[in-house]
Design a protein around this motif. Structure first.
Motif, PDB file in Angstrom:
ATOM      1  N   ARG A  56       0.748  -1.334  -0.054  1.00 36.65           N
ATOM      2  CA  ARG A  56       0.116   0.092  -0.042  1.00 36.65           C
ATOM      3  C   ARG A  56       0.909   1.421   0.063  1.00 36.65           C
ATOM      4  O   ARG A  56       0.476   2.350  -0.972  1.00 36.65           O
ATOM      5  CB  ARG A  56      -0.839  -0.014   1.048  1.00 36.65           C
ATOM      6  CG  ARG A  56      -1.773   1.256   1.383  1.00 36.65           C
ATOM      7  CD  ARG A  56      -2.799   1.231   2.454  1.00 36.65           C
ATOM      8  NE  ARG A  56      -3.684   0.112   2.512  1.00 36.65           N
ATOM      9  CZ  ARG A  56      -4.459   0.064   3.433  1.00 36.65           C
ATOM     10  NH1 ARG A  56      -4.352   0.628   4.487  1.00 36.65           N
ATOM     11  NH2 ARG A  56      -5.481  -1.166   3.136  1.00 36.65           N
ATOM     12  N   THR A  57       1.799   1.022   0.685  1.00 36.38           N
ATOM     13  CA  THR A  57       3.120   2.287   0.832  1.00 36.38           C
ATOM     14  C   THR A  57       3.359   2.902  -0.421  1.00 36.38           C
ATOM     15  O   THR A  57       3.692   3.850  -0.750  1.00 36.38           O
ATOM     16  CB  THR A  57       4.011   2.255   1.780  1.00 36.38           C
ATOM     17  OG1 THR A  57       4.667   1.069   1.483  1.00 36.38           O
ATOM     18  CG2 THR A  57       3.264   2.169   3.173  1.00 36.38           C
ATOM     19  N   THR A  58       3.654   1.831  -1.299  1.00 33.61           N
ATOM     20  CA  THR A  58       4.386   1.945  -2.663  1.00 33.61           C
ATOM     21  C   THR A  58       3.049   2.687  -3.765  1.00 33.61           C
ATOM     22  O   THR A  58       3.394   3.646  -4.572  1.00 33.61           O
ATOM     23  CB  THR A  58       4.896   0.569  -3.344  1.00 33.61           C
ATOM     24  OG1 THR A  58       5.635   0.042  -2.456  1.00 33.61           O
ATOM     25  CG2 THR A  58       5.625   0.931  -4.790  1.00 33.61           C
ATOM     26  N   HIS A  59       2.094   1.991  -3.551  1.00 29.42           N
ATOM     27  CA  HIS A  59       0.689   2.686  -4.289  1.00 29.42           C
ATOM     28  C   HIS A  59       0.735   4.118  -3.947  1.00 29.42           C
ATOM     29  O   HIS A  59       0.501   4.994  -4.801  1.00 29.42           O
ATOM     30  CB  HIS A  59      -0.445   2.020  -3.907  1.00 29.42           C
ATOM     31  CG  HIS A  59      -0.500   0.337  -4.884  1.00 29.42           C
ATOM     32  ND1 HIS A  59      -1.587   0.479  -5.911  1.00 29.42           N
ATOM     33  CD2 HIS A  59       0.041  -0.460  -4.261  1.00 29.42           C
ATOM     34  CE1 HIS A  59      -1.558  -0.822  -6.085  1.00 29.42           C
ATOM     35  NE2 HIS A  59      -0.449  -1.522  -5.386  1.00 29.42           N
ATOM     36  N   GLN A  60       0.673   4.293  -2.533  1.00 30.58           N
ATOM     37  CA  GLN A  60       0.490   5.713  -2.115  1.00 30.58           C
ATOM     38  C   GLN A  60       1.609   6.760  -2.432  1.00 30.58           C
ATOM     39  O   GLN A  60       1.424   7.728  -2.844  1.00 30.58           O
ATOM     40  CB  GLN A  60       0.221   5.832  -0.519  1.00 30.58           C
ATOM     41  CG  GLN A  60      -0.877   5.109  -0.083  1.00 30.58           C
ATOM     42  CD  GLN A  60      -0.995   4.789   1.418  1.00 30.58           C
ATOM     43  OE1 GLN A  60       0.273   4.868   2.188  1.00 30.58           O
ATOM     44  NE2 GLN A  60      -2.258   4.770   1.909  1.00 30.58           N
ATOM     45  N   GLY A  61       2.917   5.976  -2.362  1.00 29.70           N
ATOM     46  CA  GLY A  61       3.848   7.226  -2.752  1.00 29.70           C
ATOM     47  C   GLY A  61       3.851   7.576  -4.221  1.00 29.70           C
ATOM     48  O   GLY A  61       4.117   8.493  -4.773  1.00 29.70           O
ATOM     49  N   ILE A  62       3.474   6.503  -4.991  1.00 27.79           N
ATOM     50  CA  ILE A  62       3.509   6.828  -6.547  1.00 27.79           C
ATOM     51  C   ILE A  62       2.253   7.601  -6.924  1.00 27.79           C
ATOM     52  O   ILE A  62       2.360   8.705  -7.707  1.00 27.79           O
ATOM     53  CB  ILE A  62       3.492   5.481  -7.663  1.00 27.79           C
ATOM     54  CG1 ILE A  62       4.711   4.684  -7.292  1.00 27.79           C
ATOM     55  CG2 ILE A  62       2.953   5.727  -8.823  1.00 27.79           C
ATOM     56  CD1 ILE A  62       4.586   3.133  -8.054  1.00 27.79           C
ATOM     57  N   ALA A  63       1.075   7.395  -6.187  1.00 32.00           N
ATOM     58  CA  ALA A  63      -0.128   8.293  -6.264  1.00 32.00           C
ATOM     59  C   ALA A  63       0.292   9.757  -5.987  1.00 32.00           C
ATOM     60  O   ALA A  63      -0.220  10.604  -6.753  1.00 32.00           O
ATOM     61  CB  ALA A  63      -1.032   7.759  -5.626  1.00 32.00           C
ATOM     62  N   GLN A  64       0.940   9.939  -4.935  1.00 34.53           N
ATOM     63  CA  GLN A  64       1.316  11.397  -4.314  1.00 34.53           C
ATOM     64  C   GLN A  64       2.182  11.831  -5.403  1.00 34.53           C
ATOM     65  O   GLN A  64       1.919  13.293  -5.525  1.00 34.53           O
ATOM     66  CB  GLN A  64       1.799  11.069  -2.936  1.00 34.53           C
ATOM     67  CG  GLN A  64       1.128  10.885  -1.855  1.00 34.53           C
ATOM     68  CD  GLN A  64       1.624  10.416  -0.631  1.00 34.53           C
ATOM     69  OE1 GLN A  64       2.820  10.702  -0.418  1.00 34.53           O
ATOM     70  NE2 GLN A  64       0.995   9.871   0.462  1.00 34.53           N
ATOM     71  N   PHE A  65       3.187  11.244  -6.056  1.00 32.27           N
ATOM     72  CA  PHE A  65       4.021  11.992  -6.836  1.00 32.27           C
ATOM     73  C   PHE A  65       3.333  12.366  -8.099  1.00 32.27           C
ATOM     74  O   PHE A  65       3.686  13.530  -8.543  1.00 32.27           O
ATOM     75  CB  PHE A  65       5.329  10.900  -7.288  1.00 32.27           C
ATOM     76  CG  PHE A  65       6.069  11.399  -8.496  1.00 32.27           C
ATOM     77  CD1 PHE A  65       6.682  12.370  -8.479  1.00 32.27           C
ATOM     78  CD2 PHE A  65       5.868  10.469  -9.578  1.00 32.27           C
ATOM     79  CE1 PHE A  65       7.549  12.887  -9.680  1.00 32.27           C
ATOM     80  CE2 PHE A  65       6.612  10.799 -10.745  1.00 32.27           C
ATOM     81  CZ  PHE A  65       7.379  12.019 -10.911  1.00 32.27           C
ATOM     82  N   LEU A  66       2.650  11.379  -8.673  1.00 34.46           N
ATOM     83  CA  LEU A  66       1.814  11.747  -9.970  1.00 34.46           C
ATOM     84  C   LEU A  66       0.766  12.837  -9.609  1.00 34.46           C
ATOM     85  O   LEU A  66       0.737  13.668 -10.835  1.00 34.46           O
ATOM     86  CB  LEU A  66       1.228  10.384 -10.387  1.00 34.46           C
ATOM     87  CG  LEU A  66       2.141   9.415 -10.883  1.00 34.46           C
ATOM     88  CD1 LEU A  66       1.437   7.967 -11.049  1.00 34.46           C
ATOM     89  CD2 LEU A  66       2.955   9.619 -12.028  1.00 34.46           C
ATOM     90  N   ALA A  67       0.539  12.994  -8.771  1.00 37.54           N
ATOM     91  CA  ALA A  67      -0.538  14.039  -8.486  1.00 37.54           C
ATOM     92  C   ALA A  67      -0.095  15.516  -8.476  1.00 37.54           C
ATOM     93  O   ALA A  67      -0.617  16.338  -8.835  1.00 37.54           O
ATOM     94  CB  ALA A  67      -1.427  13.820  -7.102  1.00 37.54           C
ATOM     95  N   THR A  68       1.329  15.571  -8.461  1.00 37.17           N
ATOM     96  CA  THR A  68       1.949  16.883  -8.374  1.00 37.17           C
ATOM     97  C   THR A  68       2.377  17.192  -9.907  1.00 37.17           C
ATOM     98  O   THR A  68       3.058  18.325 -10.062  1.00 37.17           O
ATOM     99  CB  THR A  68       2.967  16.662  -7.444  1.00 37.17           C
ATOM    100  OG1 THR A  68       4.074  15.775  -7.934  1.00 37.17           O
ATOM    101  CG2 THR A  68       2.604  16.318  -6.065  1.00 37.17           C
ATOM    102  N   GLN A  69       2.465  16.124 -10.823  1.00 35.70           N
ATOM    103  CA  GLN A  69       2.875  16.321 -12.172  1.00 35.70           C
ATOM    104  C   GLN A  69       1.746  16.757 -13.011  1.00 35.70           C
ATOM    105  O   GLN A  69       0.783  16.094 -13.017  1.00 35.70           O
ATOM    106  CB  GLN A  69       3.687  15.091 -12.373  1.00 35.70           C
ATOM    107  CG  GLN A  69       4.729  14.720 -11.686  1.00 35.70           C
ATOM    108  CD  GLN A  69       5.868  15.643 -11.519  1.00 35.70           C
ATOM    109  OE1 GLN A  69       6.417  15.944 -12.479  1.00 35.70           O
ATOM    110  NE2 GLN A  69       6.029  16.222 -10.349  1.00 35.70           N
ATOM    111  N   THR A  70       2.257  17.678 -14.036  1.00 36.47           N
ATOM    112  CA  THR A  70       1.375  18.068 -14.977  1.00 36.47           C
ATOM    113  C   THR A  70       1.253  16.931 -16.048  1.00 36.47           C
ATOM    114  O   THR A  70       2.421  16.030 -16.141  1.00 36.47           O
ATOM    115  CB  THR A  70       1.740  19.422 -15.862  1.00 36.47           C
ATOM    116  OG1 THR A  70       2.784  19.183 -16.617  1.00 36.47           O
ATOM    117  CG2 THR A  70       1.469  20.380 -14.709  1.00 36.47           C
ATOM    118  N   ARG A  71       0.385  16.568 -17.311  1.00 35.07           N
ATOM    119  CA  ARG A  71       0.693  15.866 -18.501  1.00 35.07           C
ATOM    120  C   ARG A  71       1.831  16.097 -19.066  1.00 35.07           C
ATOM    121  O   ARG A  71       2.459  15.171 -19.587  1.00 35.07           O
ATOM    122  CB  ARG A  71      -0.560  16.070 -19.026  1.00 35.07           C
ATOM    123  CG  ARG A  71      -1.790  15.619 -18.523  1.00 35.07           C
ATOM    124  CD  ARG A  71      -3.067  15.573 -19.625  1.00 35.07           C
ATOM    125  NE  ARG A  71      -2.962  14.816 -20.594  1.00 35.07           N
ATOM    126  CZ  ARG A  71      -3.825  14.922 -21.727  1.00 35.07           C
ATOM    127  NH1 ARG A  71      -4.669  15.804 -21.954  1.00 35.07           N
ATOM    128  NH2 ARG A  71      -3.316  14.451 -23.000  1.00 35.07           N
TER     129      ARG A  71
END
Length: 303
Positions: free
Chosen positions: A269-284
């Protein structure tokens, strides 16, 4: 028209195909055969007054009909009439492969059973597209019902594409190629026509195999359990990430600033959360650049 076929080689040049199939699977199959060089003719029912075609696809989605029939010779005839039967048999006399999408009972009424056709045209091959095999071939059905039967319908959402129809079209294309190969195989039956029946339910079941195997369920490797193979929200849209292999997962985790061991823990779950948090800060645009510079398989999408 999108195609990966090398039409310059024209492997089916000289092969004459006659189709009576309406709507989607048959015409889509003929579109592929034509791209391979086959000379294709379609015989449709007579169109109603003021209508260009009697094909349902041509009525409710003319653009799709036009793409599938581009460059195709289309004739019209009422097959239940003597005149229509004469037009049909004029075409059959110069046809290598006939494609139909009628129920077996309708083929009987039209005098188009395989036994009758094979007797009259020994070299003719026939591919019959049905909903299901055996006795179920008379059942009413459509793409949605075959997908539902195969376990591809989730909740109340309609599937994103007509997977049964399109895979059925590819099955029909494959059946045509098989029939032509068998017809020319040396032996007692060389030069004799071959009959194949293609079922949309069978094609849908084939497409559904990854789900049957558990690959695309919520606990499956490509169903959301692996943090590198998911659709995530990003700053101004969404991103489909397919970093499944270890080297891709490693690059994704590095880009996300995760600990080195995270790439070995893609189900946590922590890996899922870490990747999700990073991607949420990035534009397309940032993610597109990341994909190119770091060789990470991903594709950005609008919201």
């Amino acid at each position: 028209m999108l195609s990966t076929l090398d039409t310059a080689t024209n492997p089916l040049k000289g092969v004459r195909v006659l189709t009576l199939a309406l709507n989607l699977p048959g015409p889509a199959a003929v579109m592929r055969l034509k791209a391979m060089g086959a000379k294709c003719t379609k015989l449709e029912p007579l169109a109603a007054a003021g209508k260009h075609t009697a094909d349902p696809m041509g009525i409710y989605k003319p653009a799709a009909y036009q793409e599938m029939h581009q460059g195709l010779k289309v004739l019209q005839a009422e097959l239940k009439s003597e005149r229509g039967q004469a037009a049909l048999h004029k075409q059959l006399a110069q046809t290598d492969v006939l494609i139909t999408s009628f129920r077996p009972s309708a083929l009987v009424k039209l005098g188009l059973t395989w036994r009758a056709l094979h007797k009259r045209y020994p070299a003719l091959c026939m591919v019959s597209i049905v909903g299901a095999l055996g006795e179920r071939a008379e059942e009413a059905g459509h793409d949605l019902t075959y997908q539902a039967e195969a376990g591809l319908v989730n909740g109340l959402d309609v599937p994103a594409s007509l997977y049964a129809d399109m895979s059925g079209a590819l099955f029909a294309t494959e059946a045509v190629l098989q029939a032509l190969l068998l017809r020319q195989r040396p032996g007692r039956s060389q030069g004799k026509g071959v009959f194949h029946e293609v079922a949309l339910s069978q094609a849908s079941a084939f497409v559904a195999l990854p789900r049957t195997w558990g690959l695309t369920t919520s606990t499956g490797e490509v169903g959301g359990a692996h943090a590198g193979y998911k659709v995530y929200p990003c700053k101004n849209g969404r991103v489909a990430v397919a970093a499944l292999e270890p080297h891709f997962a490693q690059r994704l985790c590095e880009a996300a600033g995760l600990a080195q061991q995270a790439a070995l823990q893609m189900h946590k779950r922590t890996t899922h959360q870490g990747i999700a948090q990073f991607l949420a800060t990035q534009t397309r645009a940032q993610l597109d650049k990341l994909a190119s510079s770091k060789d990470i398989p991903l594709h950005t999408l609008p919201r």
